[in-house]
Motif scaffolding. Structure first.
Motif, PDB file in Angstrom:
ATOM      1  N   THR A  32       0.813  -1.216   0.000  1.00  0.00           N
ATOM      2  CA  THR A  32       0.000   0.000   0.000  1.00  0.00           C
ATOM      3  C   THR A  32       0.849   1.269   0.000  1.00  0.00           C
ATOM      4  N   ASN A  33       2.083   1.176   0.426  1.00  0.00           N
ATOM      5  CA  ASN A  33       2.981   2.328   0.394  1.00  0.00           C
ATOM      6  C   ASN A  33       4.001   2.181  -0.730  1.00  0.00           C
ATOM      7  N   ASP A  36       2.838   2.971  -4.413  1.00  0.00           N
ATOM      8  CA  ASP A  36       2.793   4.424  -4.661  1.00  0.00           C
ATOM      9  C   ASP A  36       4.191   4.947  -4.964  1.00  0.00           C
ATOM     10  N   HIS A  37       5.157   4.500  -4.180  1.00  0.00           N
ATOM     11  CA  HIS A  37       6.517   5.004  -4.360  1.00  0.00           C
ATOM     12  C   HIS A  37       7.128   4.532  -5.676  1.00  0.00           C
ATOM     13  N   GLN A 115       5.995   1.814   7.030  1.00  0.00           N
ATOM     14  CA  GLN A 115       5.622   2.767   5.982  1.00  0.00           C
ATOM     15  C   GLN A 115       6.429   4.043   6.166  1.00  0.00           C
ATOM     16  N   ARG A 118       4.877  10.753   4.971  1.00  0.00           N
ATOM     17  CA  ARG A 118       4.099  11.373   3.885  1.00  0.00           C
ATOM     18  C   ARG A 118       4.505  12.822   3.683  1.00  0.00           C
ATOM     19  N   GLN A 123       7.816  12.905  -1.273  1.00  0.00           N
ATOM     20  CA  GLN A 123       7.076  12.236  -2.354  1.00  0.00           C
ATOM     21  C   GLN A 123       7.157  12.983  -3.683  1.00  0.00           C
ATOM     22  N   SER A 172       2.506   6.216  10.792  1.00  0.00           N
ATOM     23  CA  SER A 172       1.689   5.049  11.158  1.00  0.00           C
ATOM     24  C   SER A 172       0.943   5.254  12.478  1.00  0.00           C
TER      25      SER A 172
END
Ligand code: SF4
Length: 341
Positions: A32-33, A36-37, A115, A118, A123, A172
């Protein structure tokens, strides 16, 4: 997305060997992380090793009365487990405060605490970021700092060009609860097995902001143990965020209160959204040991805990609001936990 090789080995040991042998390899849990990366170009591995079907997906009772969470158990499964909800409500509440139902169905016990921040600059690969690209600087200083740290940072507005500067927070919710529960992390790596107290898993930026944890390359989380809490202990998680769902914590609190009488009372407090790691409020805990948890006493203890806090200025108004907010959130959480006793 940069092309990468994909492997689905037949055992945990083989997965560890494959990652350890390739400096550009990463483990894939729920993804889930990481996914995206991969799309954003934040992560550019040479090899992705899928461990989702290899580690345990069981929640089992331990002889001492605790629970063992297999690394492949999903956040939804852990949050719904009757034993977790009855014995460790702080963990069930923290899990349900995170992400969305769809994401919780995929995110794993082994992956959630690992994770990555953010921080919007982390990002965005067009900006300088010491965590993503060591030595490039930190774009967050005096930028958008609403979600950034006030604890564990050297000063308000540290040098944005220094290679050690990073004011990111750990995202988290689960990790904050695990910190309050004194969980124990089981790891398998190229040198064998080891256990890590949860409070020692994550690290402050120090001189290397690129490292979030003490895990070495090739070390895989295989399970997390929840030690038993004292009889009658109560626990809760409270999260303050900009919207009611699918938002990271501005401040969160995981708390455990134990002890039949005031003189025997112990309090555990972990803070989220305020530091590079889940922040155990050790000084406040010590001050509150054996005392009535009045609003004044808790406020005073948190005032002492937060004396080292460094509010960060920023183009969005900065994050100084987190300091009184942390105190108020702890006061409210402990008030709820002690109200019925
Ligand atoms: Fe990168 Fe950390 Fe600075 Fe964010 S705060 S830009 S993650 S170095």
């Amino acid at each position: 997305m940069k092309p990468f090789a994909f492997a689905r080995p037949g055992s945990v040991a083989e997965a560890v060997r494959q990652v350890a042998a390739e400096p550009g390899a990463v483990f894939l849990g729920g993804g889930t992380n990481l996914v995206d990366h991969l799309k954003l170009g934040v992560a550019t591995p040479e090899l992705v090793v899928d461990v989702r079907r290899l580690t345990s997906r069981e929640i089992s009772d331990l002889p001492d009365g605790g629970l063992r969470l297999g690394a492949a158990t999903t956040n939804s499964e852990v949050a719904a487990d009757r034993r977790v909800r009855e014995r460790y409500p702080v963990l069930a509440q923290a899990l349900l405060a995170g992400a969305t139902g769809q994401l919780r169905n995929l995110a794993t016990t082994g992956g959630n605490p690992l994770q990555r921040t953010r921080c919007v600059y982390f990002q965005d690969v067009t900006t300088a970021c010491n965590k993503r690209e060591p030595g490039s600087g930190c774009s967050a200083v005096n930028g958008y700092t609403r979600y950034h740290a006030v604890l564990g940072v050297p000063s308000a507005m540290p040098d944005p060009t220094a290679p050690e500067t990073c004011i990111a927070t750990h995202p988290s919710d689960m990790a904050v609860a695990l910190a309050a529960l004194d969980a124990v992390v089981h790891v398998l790596g190229p040198a064998g097995e080891r256990t890590i107290p949860f409070g020692e898993l994550h690290r402050l930026p120090g001189d290397d902001p690129s490292r979030d944890t003490v895990l070495g390359h090739g070390e895989l989380v295989t399970a997390i143990d929840l030690p038993p809490l004292p009889d009658g202990a109560r626990s809760a998680y409270r999260k303050v965020r900009d919207r009611a769902s699918y938002a990271f914590a501005l401040v969160s609190v995981a708390a455990v209160v134990a002890g039949d009488s005031t003189s025997e009372r112990t309090v555990r407090i972990a803070l989220g959204g305020v530091a590079h790691k889940p922040w155990r409020a050790a000084r406040a805990e010590e001050l509150l040991r054996g005392t009535p948890l009045t609003e004044h006493a808790v406020g005073h203890a948190m005032g002492v805990e937060l004396t080292t806090a460094q509010p960060q200025p920023g183009i969005d108004g900065g994050n100084g609001f987190k300091i009184p907010l942390a105190t108020r959130t702890v006061v409210a959480t402990l008030r709820d936990l002690t109200r019925e006793t």
